[in-house]
Design an enzyme around this catalytic site. Structure first.
Site, PDB file in Angstrom:
ATOM      1  N   ARG A  61      62.318  55.442  47.298  1.00  0.00           N
ATOM      2  CA  ARG A  61      60.979  54.848  47.153  1.00  0.00           C
ATOM      3  C   ARG A  61      60.945  53.428  47.729  1.00  0.00           C
ATOM      4  NH1 ARG A  61      59.379  55.099  41.273  1.00  0.00           N
ATOM      5  NH2 ARG A  61      57.418  54.286  42.067  1.00  0.00           N
ATOM      6  N   GLN A  96      50.471  45.942  38.398  1.00  0.00           N
ATOM      7  CA  GLN A  96      51.253  47.050  37.834  1.00  0.00           C
ATOM      8  C   GLN A  96      52.052  47.743  38.938  1.00  0.00           C
ATOM      9  OE1 GLN A  96      48.542  49.232  34.730  1.00  0.00           O
ATOM     10  NE2 GLN A  96      47.242  48.295  36.264  1.00  0.00           N
ATOM     11  N   ASN A  97      51.855  47.313  40.169  1.00  0.00           N
ATOM     12  CA  ASN A  97      52.522  47.977  41.296  1.00  0.00           C
ATOM     13  C   ASN A  97      53.942  47.449  41.459  1.00  0.00           C
ATOM     14  OD1 ASN A  97      50.070  49.168  41.651  1.00  0.00           O
ATOM     15  ND2 ASN A  97      49.430  47.864  43.355  1.00  0.00           N
ATOM     16  N   ASP A  99      55.591  47.968  44.416  1.00  0.00           N
ATOM     17  CA  ASP A  99      55.887  48.125  45.841  1.00  0.00           C
ATOM     18  C   ASP A  99      56.110  46.821  46.598  1.00  0.00           C
ATOM     19  OD1 ASP A  99      53.204  47.114  46.379  1.00  0.00           O
ATOM     20  OD2 ASP A  99      52.453  49.134  45.988  1.00  0.00           O
ATOM     21  N   HIS A 114      55.354  45.612  35.895  1.00  0.00           N
ATOM     22  CA  HIS A 114      56.242  46.774  35.789  1.00  0.00           C
ATOM     23  C   HIS A 114      57.495  46.608  36.639  1.00  0.00           C
ATOM     24  CE1 HIS A 114      52.629  49.513  34.461  1.00  0.00           C
ATOM     25  NE2 HIS A 114      52.906  48.555  33.610  1.00  0.00           N
ATOM     26  N   GLY A 182      41.573  48.678  41.403  1.00  0.00           N
ATOM     27  CA  GLY A 182      42.424  49.833  41.701  1.00  0.00           C
ATOM     28  C   GLY A 182      43.315  50.262  40.562  1.00  0.00           C
ATOM     29  N   THR A 183      42.820  50.111  39.346  1.00  0.00           N
ATOM     30  CA  THR A 183      43.614  50.575  38.205  1.00  0.00           C
ATOM     31  C   THR A 183      42.763  51.485  37.335  1.00  0.00           C
ATOM     32  OG1 THR A 183      44.880  49.935  36.243  1.00  0.00           O
ATOM     33  CG2 THR A 183      43.195  48.380  36.985  1.00  0.00           C
TER      34      THR A 183
HETATM   35  N1  APR Z   1      40.529  51.000  46.025  1.00  0.00           N
HETATM   36  C1  APR Z   1      40.403  50.758  44.709  1.00  0.00           C
HETATM   37  N2  APR Z   1      40.758  51.642  43.767  1.00  0.00           N
HETATM   38  C2  APR Z   1      41.248  52.823  44.159  1.00  0.00           C
HETATM   39  C3  APR Z   1      41.410  53.155  45.518  1.00  0.00           C
HETATM   40  C4  APR Z   1      41.021  52.183  46.483  1.00  0.00           C
HETATM   41  N3  APR Z   1      41.129  52.410  47.798  1.00  0.00           N
HETATM   42  N4  APR Z   1      41.922  54.408  45.589  1.00  0.00           N
HETATM   43  C5  APR Z   1      42.089  54.834  44.333  1.00  0.00           C
HETATM   44  N5  APR Z   1      41.675  53.886  43.457  1.00  0.00           N
HETATM   45  C6  APR Z   1      41.683  53.917  41.989  1.00  0.00           C
HETATM   46  C7  APR Z   1      41.600  55.276  41.370  1.00  0.00           C
HETATM   47  O1  APR Z   1      40.235  55.658  41.214  1.00  0.00           O
HETATM   48  C8  APR Z   1      42.287  55.059  40.019  1.00  0.00           C
HETATM   49  O2  APR Z   1      41.354  54.653  39.036  1.00  0.00           O
HETATM   50  O3  APR Z   1      42.934  53.408  41.587  1.00  0.00           O
HETATM   51  C9  APR Z   1      43.243  53.898  40.296  1.00  0.00           C
HETATM   52  C10 APR Z   1      44.712  54.259  40.261  1.00  0.00           C
HETATM   53  O4  APR Z   1      45.022  54.665  38.961  1.00  0.00           O
HETATM   54  P1  APR Z   1      46.519  55.041  38.521  1.00  0.00           P
HETATM   55  O5  APR Z   1      47.116  55.971  39.539  1.00  0.00           O
HETATM   56  O6  APR Z   1      46.461  55.463  37.102  1.00  0.00           O
HETATM   57  O7  APR Z   1      47.299  53.677  38.707  1.00  0.00           O
HETATM   58  P2  APR Z   1      47.463  52.448  37.734  1.00  0.00           P
HETATM   59  O8  APR Z   1      46.210  52.124  37.026  1.00  0.00           O
HETATM   60  O9  APR Z   1      48.134  51.412  38.542  1.00  0.00           O
HETATM   61  O10 APR Z   1      48.488  53.052  36.703  1.00  0.00           O
HETATM   62  C11 APR Z   1      49.161  52.183  35.837  1.00  0.00           C
HETATM   63  O11 APR Z   1      50.730  53.917  35.224  1.00  0.00           O
HETATM   64  O12 APR Z   1      51.800  55.688  36.268  1.00  0.00           O
HETATM   65  C12 APR Z   1      51.966  54.441  35.660  1.00  0.00           C
HETATM   66  O13 APR Z   1      53.570  52.803  36.076  1.00  0.00           O
HETATM   67  C13 APR Z   1      52.523  53.513  36.677  1.00  0.00           C
HETATM   68  O14 APR Z   1      51.851  51.300  37.253  1.00  0.00           O
HETATM   69  C14 APR Z   1      51.382  52.581  36.976  1.00  0.00           C
HETATM   70  C15 APR Z   1      50.585  52.601  35.693  1.00  0.00           C
END
Ligand code: APR
Length: 250
Positions: A61, A96-97, A99, A114, A182-183
């Site tokens: 990754r 929370q990313n 990367d 994280h 984006g969360t």
């Molecule tokens: N711009 C903005 N938001 C976006 C985009 C974009 N281009 N594409 C997708 N999204 C949104 C989706 O609609 C979703 O609501 O980003 C969100 C991603 O959600 P998750 O995949 O749940 O990610 P996150 O909120 O970061 O999850 C938190 O959970 O899986 C664990 O540890 C992992 O850090 C992660 C944590």
């Protein structure tokens, strides 16, 4: 709001990296990795049982992320930090990313809630190492003294780094503008950040193409992709200048 804000907190999640084609944890579990159970790859127990496989997975990754590039959303967030810093206003990015793309885009005030795929930690001393050569030549990787390194990410069942939570809490308590970008707003504690900011009197903005559980609690829910709308917001707040992606040095 951004043009007038004095203390800005931004929370980001996987959606900000989606436009850089960073596979989510689950998306990355394809090909060779499809048959693995997430619990065996992302828990302390899984690592204790099979450190070779777990560290190979995190190294895979890490390399995928190094191949990716920051997108216009990341670059806009880096510009927000520069613009606010030059006006002696406060900015912090809570992500929370794992990367590393926010730092690569130029953000300096970043809290990795994280952890990071670029951080590896000695299992004996806790010493952290950043930006080690990739790929490793042995799994699990070891320090020069021969002790085993583990990924510097937060696994299921582990606590978030206490200093990260403390910093986040302090900044949320005093911010006047908060963005959740984006969360999915489902994983705590970050899922509660917009309510904390609101309780502190901040204006709150969500940027996400889809509705989330936080959408009804924020002042502005912007249903758009981060990479499309953040550059527009930044231009409205600070003008068109500073076209250079990592800007500022001519
Ligand atoms: N711009 C903005 N938001 C976006 C985009 C974009 N281009 N594409 C997708 N999204 C949104 C989706 O609609 C979703 O609501 O980003 C969100 C991603 O959600 P998750 O995949 O749940 O990610 P996150 O909120 O970061 O999850 C938190 O959970 O899986 C664990 O540890 C992992 O850090 C992660 C944590």
């Amino acid at each position: 709001m951004l043009a007038d804000a004095r203390r800005v907190v931004v929370l980001t999640g996987a959606g900000v990296s989606a436009e850089s084609k960073i596979p989510t944890f689950r998306d990355a579990m394809e090909g060779l990795w499809a048959s693995f159970d997430p619990q065996s790859l992302a828990t302390p127990e899984g690592f204790a049982a099979d450190p070779e496989t777990v560290t190979k997975w995190y190294d895979f990754r890490r390399m995928k992320c190094r191949e990716a590039e920051p997108n216009p959303g990341h670059l806009a967030l880096a510009r927000i930090e520069r613009e606010l810093e030059s006006r002696s206003r406060e900015f912090i990015l809570l992500t929370q990313n794992v990367d590393g793309l926010h730092r690569r885009a130029g953000n300096k005030s970043v809290v990795e809630l994280h952890g990071s795929l670029e951080v590896w930690r000695c299992t004996e001393t806790g010493e952290e190492f950043r930006d080690l050569p990739a790929p490793f030549d042995t799994y699990p990787p070891r320090t020069d003294r021969g002790t085993v390194l583990r990924p510097g990410v937060v696994w299921f069942g582990e606590m978030l780094p206490p200093e990260a939570i403390e910093t986040a809490g302090e900044r949320l308590d005093t911010c006047d503008l908060f963005f959740a970008i984006g969360t999915s707003a489902t994983v705590y504690p970050a899922a509660g950040f917009s309510d904390l900011a609101r309780a502190a009197g901040a204006s709150t903005v969500e940027i996400n193409p889809d509705a989330t559980p936080a959408s009804g609690h924020v002042d502005e829910s912007v249903r758009a992709r981060a990479g499309a709308v953040l550059p527009e917001i930044v231009e409205l707040a600070f003008g068109a200048g500073d076209a250079s992606p990592r800007g500022g040095n001519g």
